[in-house]
Scaffold this motif. Structure first.
Motif, short mmCIF file in Angstrom:
data_model
loop_
_atom_site.label_atom_id
_atom_site.label_comp_id
_atom_site.label_asym_id
_atom_site.label_seq_id
_atom_site.Cartn_x
_atom_site.Cartn_y
_atom_site.Cartn_z
N GLU A 23 0.82 -1.21 0.00
CA GLU A 23 0.00 0.00 0.00
C GLU A 23 0.86 1.26 0.00
OE1 GLU A 23 -3.22 0.36 -0.42
OE2 GLU A 23 -3.50 -1.81 -0.57
N ALA A 24 2.00 1.23 0.68
CA ALA A 24 2.89 2.39 0.71
C ALA A 24 3.46 2.67 -0.68
CB ALA A 24 4.02 2.16 1.71
N VAL A 25 3.92 1.61 -1.37
CA VAL A 25 4.46 1.79 -2.72
C VAL A 25 3.36 2.25 -3.66
CG1 VAL A 25 5.48 0.58 -4.70
CG2 VAL A 25 6.36 0.18 -2.40
N ASN A 26 2.16 1.69 -3.52
CA ASN A 26 1.04 2.11 -4.35
C ASN A 26 0.72 3.59 -4.13
OD1 ASN A 26 -1.13 1.65 -6.20
ND2 ASN A 26 -2.52 1.69 -4.45
N GLY A 27 0.78 4.04 -2.90
CA GLY A 27 0.54 5.46 -2.61
C GLY A 27 1.58 6.35 -3.27
N LEU A 28 2.84 5.91 -3.28
CA LEU A 28 3.89 6.69 -3.94
C LEU A 28 3.66 6.75 -5.45
CD1 LEU A 28 7.02 5.39 -2.03
CD2 LEU A 28 6.01 7.67 -1.89
N ILE A 29 3.25 5.64 -6.04
CA ILE A 29 2.99 5.61 -7.48
C ILE A 29 1.80 6.49 -7.82
CG2 ILE A 29 2.24 4.12 -9.38
CD1 ILE A 29 4.02 1.93 -8.11
N GLU A 30 0.77 6.46 -7.00
CA GLU A 30 -0.39 7.34 -7.24
C GLU A 30 0.01 8.81 -7.12
OE1 GLU A 30 -3.48 6.62 -8.29
OE2 GLU A 30 -2.78 4.56 -8.52
N LEU A 31 0.88 9.13 -6.19
CA LEU A 31 1.38 10.49 -6.06
C LEU A 31 2.13 10.90 -7.32
CD1 LEU A 31 1.90 13.05 -4.38
CD2 LEU A 31 3.93 11.91 -3.47
N HIS A 32 2.94 10.00 -7.84
CA HIS A 32 3.67 10.27 -9.09
C HIS A 32 2.70 10.54 -10.23
CE1 HIS A 32 5.83 9.64 -12.78
NE2 HIS A 32 5.11 8.57 -13.01
N ARG A 33 1.65 9.76 -10.32
CA ARG A 33 0.67 9.96 -11.39
C ARG A 33 0.03 11.34 -11.28
NH1 ARG A 33 -3.58 5.61 -11.26
NH2 ARG A 33 -4.45 6.98 -12.83
N HIS A 34 -0.20 11.79 -10.06
CA HIS A 34 -0.77 13.11 -9.84
C HIS A 34 0.22 14.20 -10.27
CE1 HIS A 34 -3.05 16.34 -8.05
NE2 HIS A 34 -1.97 16.70 -7.36
N ILE A 35 1.48 14.00 -9.93
CA ILE A 35 2.51 14.98 -10.27
C ILE A 35 2.72 15.02 -11.78
CG2 ILE A 35 4.99 15.47 -10.08
CD1 ILE A 35 4.80 14.37 -7.20
N ALA A 36 2.64 13.87 -12.46
CA ALA A 36 2.88 13.80 -13.91
C ALA A 36 1.81 14.55 -14.71
CB ALA A 36 2.93 12.35 -14.36
N ARG A 37 0.64 14.74 -14.14
CA ARG A 37 -0.45 15.51 -14.75
C ARG A 37 -0.80 15.04 -16.16
NH1 ARG A 37 2.47 20.13 -12.47
NH2 ARG A 37 1.44 20.65 -10.53
N GLY A 38 -0.87 13.73 -16.35
CA GLY A 38 -1.37 13.20 -17.60
C GLY A 38 -0.35 12.96 -18.69
N PHE A 39 0.92 13.26 -18.46
CA PHE A 39 1.93 12.98 -19.47
C PHE A 39 2.20 11.47 -19.48
CE2 PHE A 39 2.80 17.41 -18.37
CZ PHE A 39 2.73 17.96 -19.64
N HIS A 40 2.15 10.87 -20.66
CA HIS A 40 2.25 9.41 -20.73
C HIS A 40 3.32 8.96 -21.72
CE1 HIS A 40 -1.26 8.80 -18.27
NE2 HIS A 40 -1.91 9.68 -19.00
N ASN A 41 4.56 9.00 -21.31
CA ASN A 41 5.63 8.35 -22.04
C ASN A 41 5.94 7.10 -21.24
OD1 ASN A 41 8.22 7.40 -22.75
ND2 ASN A 41 8.75 9.41 -23.60
N ARG A 42 5.66 5.94 -21.79
CA ARG A 42 5.73 4.68 -21.04
C ARG A 42 7.09 4.46 -20.38
NH1 ARG A 42 2.83 -0.44 -21.40
NH2 ARG A 42 4.23 -2.08 -20.72
N ASP A 43 8.17 4.68 -21.12
CA ASP A 43 9.51 4.44 -20.56
C ASP A 43 9.83 5.42 -19.44
OD1 ASP A 43 10.00 2.32 -22.28
OD2 ASP A 43 10.80 3.65 -23.84
N ASN A 44 9.55 6.70 -19.66
CA ASN A 44 9.82 7.70 -18.61
C ASN A 44 8.95 7.46 -17.39
OD1 ASN A 44 11.71 8.89 -20.21
ND2 ASN A 44 10.40 10.59 -20.85
N ASN A 45 7.70 7.08 -17.61
CA ASN A 45 6.79 6.81 -16.49
C ASN A 45 7.30 5.64 -15.67
OD1 ASN A 45 4.50 7.18 -14.92
ND2 ASN A 45 3.32 5.75 -16.14
#
Length: 58
Positions: A23-45
């Motif tokens: 759950e902690a790692v999932n929370g960090l990944i969700e935070l990253h998704r929020h920070i990325a604001r919709g940019f979707h480059n698979r490798d960079n993500n």
């Protein structure tokens, strides 16, 4: 107490194991998704997720 009987029994049956780390790692990944604001480059993500989850040293 009766309403918590099943969760309490599960706690002792699993030797106090929990999914807290997952759950902690999932929370960090969700935070990253929020920070990325919709940019979707698979490798960079993928690399950013590994950096955030401390699975890759910068």
């Amino acid at each position: 107490m009766n309403q918590w009987a099943e969760p309490l029994q599960a706690h002792f049956d699993t030797n106090s194991a929990s999914n807290g780390g997952t759950e902690a790692v999932n929370g960090l990944i969700e935070l990253h998704r929020h920070i990325a604001r919709g940019f979707h480059n698979r490798d960079n993500n993928r690399l950013r997720c590994l950096l955030i989850a401390d699975g890759l040293t910068p």
